[in-house]
Design an enzyme around this catalytic site. Structure first.
Site, mmCIF file in Angstrom:
data_model
loop_
_atom_site.group_PDB
_atom_site.id
_atom_site.type_symbol
_atom_site.label_atom_id
_atom_site.label_comp_id
_atom_site.label_asym_id
_atom_site.label_seq_id
_atom_site.Cartn_x
_atom_site.Cartn_y
_atom_site.Cartn_z
ATOM 1 N N LEU A 364 0.830 -1.209 0.000
ATOM 2 C CA LEU A 364 0.000 0.000 0.000
ATOM 3 C C LEU A 364 0.857 1.249 0.000
ATOM 4 O O LEU A 364 0.452 2.301 -0.471
ATOM 5 C CB LEU A 364 -0.886 0.035 1.255
ATOM 6 N N GLY A 365 2.042 1.152 0.563
ATOM 7 C CA GLY A 365 2.885 2.337 0.628
ATOM 8 C C GLY A 365 4.111 2.069 1.465
ATOM 9 O O GLY A 365 4.304 0.979 1.991
ATOM 10 N N ASP A 487 4.618 14.455 12.209
ATOM 11 C CA ASP A 487 4.739 14.083 10.807
ATOM 12 C C ASP A 487 3.408 14.286 10.100
ATOM 13 O O ASP A 487 2.939 13.427 9.373
ATOM 14 C CB ASP A 487 5.186 12.614 10.734
#
Ligand SMILES: *[C@@H]1O[C@H](CO)[C@@H](O)[C@H](O)[C@H]1NC(C)=O
Ligand SMILES: *[C@@H]1O[C@H](CO)[C@@H](O)[C@H](O)[C@H]1NC(C)=O
Ligand SMILES: *[C@@H]1O[C@H](CO)[C@@H](O)[C@H](O)[C@H]1NC(C)=O
Ligand SMILES: *[C@@H]1O[C@H](CO)[C@@H](O)[C@H](O)[C@H]1NC(C)=O
Ligand SMILES: *[C@@H]1O[C@H](CO)[C@@H](O)[C@H](O)[C@H]1NC(C)=O
Ligand SMILES: *[C@@H]1O[C@H](CO)[C@@H](O)[C@H](O)[C@H]1NC(C)=O
Ligand SMILES: *[C@@H]1O[C@H](CO)[C@@H](O)[C@H](O)[C@H]1NC(C)=O
Ligand SMILES: *[C@@H]1O[C@H](CO)[C@@H](O)[C@H](O)[C@H]1NC(C)=O
Ligand SMILES: *[C@@H]1O[C@H](CO)[C@@H](O)[C@H](O)[C@H]1NC(C)=O
Length: 696
Positions: A364-365, A487
């Site tokens: 997915l990433g 983040d």
């Protein structure tokens, strides 16, 4: 009781209560896709009366943010004695249902903080109870004194009462063990099971000036039909040993849908029956049909302070023990297993199979700490359950520390706009975390990542920004130890099936109270150029203000449909271009052209101005999350933005970090960003000074 002394004691009591230990915007018990209803009241507001809460007088929500189940003042003509009150959540909860395979009961967990104050020199009376009742009714007449607002002389023990309560009783009746006990009450105050609290060193209503805050945890397992009660002084971890446990089949007592709340009474003596904070999670019986939330949910509840205390202790114990026995993965697992309320452990084989052996097609990433895969697991009822599996790239001790850190933080954060952790797995040095799968991926993919995706409409964009703001407000204010996300960016904003924002990736979050907020310590700046507040390049330190900066960048990209670092009209940063448009009086030109004018102009103006204000180079000028939430809810006007972006001024060194050289390493470490650039911080700060100091 000397009545002239009383107001003084009360004043003392309230002045001690006046600094709430945590504060946040409370999420009402709403549907989640998680399979449970969840709500959290870090404190209470009078405005909740008769909306979120149903308050039966003389109970009240006091101005100090606490529920007073029996009167707390002699105002309003009340005397404090001989009173019975109740406060319920207005919404009923389905607690059991008939199914083809028999009765199914909801599992639930709750925790609340209480202070059962009594004036020194007087005896307490009469008692307090956590109540599950079949109807939203006031205490029956005659339910003061020994009846705890639950029942009365004629009704006591009658099955038509249909209630279950956990009493904390401070007066001994003939059927009670003593004047300081916990009991399970079914349809009456003659407890089915009762235990004295004295052997646990707990005095419900101690004879001390301000009383003692206790946390009470109540866990009910609907599968095993058993209830447990735990109690400790507020701020202490949930004890391993319960103060009471008993078999309990709720379906034999209450209606399928029932109301949850508190009840209390005073007699010829009195006490203040005060609830300071409350959390509740109730498993949803009627699972939604999206197929994502059918797993039996490990239900975890605890007041934040208690959980963080447990985790701090366990982490400490873990480190100490590891020093003694070395890096034993079994030890890590053992420690995790013993974390109360930890999400469940997954079998490695299950995750391997579910992710097709961590196949590229399931990816997915990729984030700073590892790769994320989609997994399809078998849920409890045999159906498919989609999850996101995050595999930590570093398998060293450092990786384990990251892992424990992530787990400890995520575990205590519960909010409808945060991605939920389902569990974990540790095998051969590989650490995996299992999260709710977010069917709509991350926000950046919808804004500019994937041209195939349909344009994200205006209303959705506004709702997403609002959701992120509420999650950020929660992170910054929920706990005594506030949490900074560090983040915040569009790629960390996940979207659920309804396109609600869910903030993810707390891998880098740290409790602000420690020294460990240094960026340098994480071997580089976690984040992406354009999301990082200018002062971070100098201080190396993440703060709430730097989170707000990242939020500002996220707003601007959501409205404009462009990443924060982009070349546009001669500018290198989106914020500079928007600021120029603002100054020239046509800020709405910044709105994503692909929306084709389909947006609300006032709202777009509000978001853009807010985005600019959050991007203010001076940390102290950025709005706080409280103000952000109010602006987004349209209850206050958008902020006044200066026409020119103010210059960035190097922050003065903070007195407390002068000796911490790791924070001042800004000229020597390398910045790696998740979009693949690497550049030295000298370059980074130069870039920023240009960015902030003049218009390129
Ligand atoms: C009890 O809780 C209140 C509200 O959370 C807090 O203000 C007070 O300091 C606490 N009292 C003690 C003795 O811990
Ligand atoms: C209380 O209920 C109102 C209306 O149902 C809702 O908008 C609000 O968010 C709730 N507030 C809290 C603190 O739960
Ligand atoms: C909440 O769940 C109930 C039943 O599961 C459903 O009828 C209702 O529409 C849901 N509400 C929201 C806001 O999703
Ligand atoms: C549940 O099933 C039992 C037995 O079949 C029945 O007597 C009872 O009325 C049902 N209750 C509800 C709430 O449906
Ligand atoms: C107890 O409550 C019932 C129902 O409200 C009422 O009819 C009855 O009179 C009450 N009994 C006493 C002793 O007050
Ligand atoms: C409760 O205890 C009292 C005193 O022992 C007794 O008189 C009464 O009948 C009991 N009530 C029930 C419902 O068991
Ligand atoms: C209660 O306190 C006594 C004396 O301080 C101590 O000896 C005992 O172990 C404590 N009991 C519990 C259950 O904490
Ligand atoms: C409570 O009152 C007694 C005398 O009645 C006194 O000795 C004691 O110090 C008081 N305690 C506190 C905590 O005020
Ligand atoms: C509830 O009890 C069942 C059966 O004993 C057990 O398998 C399950 O793990 C328990 N659930 C929780 C949340 O403790």
């Amino acid at each position: 009781m000397d009545n002239t002394l009383f107001p003084l004691l009360l004043y003392l009591f309230f002045s001690l209560l006046s600094t709430p230990s945590f504060s946040l915007s409370i999420s009402a018990p709403t549907n989640t896709t998680n399979g449970y209803f969840s709500l959290s009241f870090p404190s209470f507001d009078a405005s909740f009366a008769n909306t979120n809460l149903t308050v039966f007088k003389p109970a009240s929500i006091a101005s100090n943010g606490a529920l007073q189940i029996t009167p707390d003042t002699q105002n309003d003509g009340y005397s404090l004695t001989q009173k019975a009150g109740r406060i319920f959540l207005s919404q009923p909860f389905p607690l059991w249902e008939n199914t083809s395979s028999g009765v199914r009961l909801a599992t639930f967990s709750t925790a609340f903080d209480i202070n059962i104050y009594r004036p020194n020199g007087s005896l307490p009376g009469e008692g307090f109870a956590f109540l599950i009742a079949s109807s939203l009714e006031q205490p029956p007449p005659g339910s003061e004194n020994e009846y705890l607002g639950l029942t009365n002389l004629t009704l006591n023990g009658n099955p038509s009462n249909k209630f279950v309560a956990i009493e904390l009783d401070t007066v001994k009746q003939s059927y009670d063990p003593d004047d300081n006990h916990v009991g399970l009450d079914i349809n009456g105050v003659n407890s089915t099971v009762a235990n004295s609290l004295t052997p646990f060193n707990i005095t419900i209503s101690p004879a001390i000036a301000i009383g003692t805050n206790y946390t009470v945890w109540i866990d009910y397992n609907g599968s095993s039909r058993h209830i447990w009660v735990y109690m400790a002084i507020q701020g202490n971890p949930k004890p391993a040993k319960d103060v009471l446990n008993a078999p309990l089949d709720l379906s034999e007592v209450i209606n399928p849908k029932a109301y949850i709340g508190f009840s209390a009474s005073t007699g010829i003596t009195y006490e203040l029956n005060c609830v300071l904070a409350w959390e509740l999670m109730v498993e949803k019986l009627n699972k939604d049909k999206t197929g994502l939330s059918k797993a039996t949910i490990a239900i975890i509840v605890g007041l934040s302070c208690s959980i963080s205390a447990i985790l701090a202790l366990l982490l400490l114990a873990f480190y100490i023990r590891r020093k003694q026995v070395g890096d034993d993965p079994a030890m890590l697992k053992g420690t995790l297993r013993s974390l109360p309320g930890t999400p469940r452990e997954f079998d490695f084989k299950e995750l391997k199979k579910g992710t097709k052996n961590f196949d590229e097609t399931m990816k997915l990433g990729q984030g700073g700490f590892g790769v994320v895969y989609k997994g399809v697991l078998v849920g409890d009822n045999g159906q498919d359950m989609a999850v996101a599996v995050k595999q930590f790239s570093r398998t060293s001790t450092k990786g384990q520390e990251d892992f424990l850190q992530e787990l400890s933080i995520i575990n205590r954060l519960r909010h409808k706009h945060l991605v939920r952790l389902q569990g974990w797995c540790h095998k051969n040095g590989v650490l995996l975390l299992v999260y709710d799968f977010m069917p709509n991926g991350s926000l950046d993919q919808h804004l500019f990542g994937d041209p195939e995706k349909p344009i994200l409409g205006w209303d959705r964009r506004y709702t997403i920004v609002t959701g992120v703001a509420s999650a950020l407000h929660y992170l910054h204010n929920e706990y005594d130890q506030m949490v900074v996300h560090r983040d915040l960016k569009a790629s960390n904003v996940m979207l659920d099936s309804q396109f609600n924002a869910r903030l993810g990736d707390f891998g880098l979050a740290r409790a602000l109270e420690t020294d460990k907020t240094s960026y340098a310590e994480l071997e580089g700046i976690p984040g992406t150029m354009g999301y990082i507040a200018p002062e971070c390049f100098h201080t190396g330190k993440a703060t709430r203000e730097s989170d707000v900066y990242g939020f500002g960048a996220t707003i601007l990209e959501t409205v404009c449909g462009r990443p924060p670092r982009c070349d546009i009209a001669g500018f290198h940063f989106l914020v500079d271009w928007v600021w120029k448009l603002y100054r020239e009086g046509h800020i709405l030109e910044a709105v994503d052209q692909r929306l084709d004018g389909n947006f609300d102009e006032d709202d777009a103006d509000r978001l853009l101005r807010l985005g600019l204000m959050c991007s203010h180079p001076t940390p102290g000028e950025r709005p706080k999350t409280q103000a952000i939430v109010q602006i987004l809810s349209r209850s206050v006007p958008p902020p006044e933005v200066p026409p020119f972006k103010p210059a960035f001024v190097m922050p003065a060194a903070e007195p407390d970090n002068e000796s911490d050289s790791s924070r001042l390493r800004s000229s020597s470490y390398t910045v790696s960003t998740s979009d693949g650039w690497t550049y030295s911080s000298n370059y980074a700060s130069k870039e920023h000074l240009t960015n902030d100091g003049s218009i390129v």
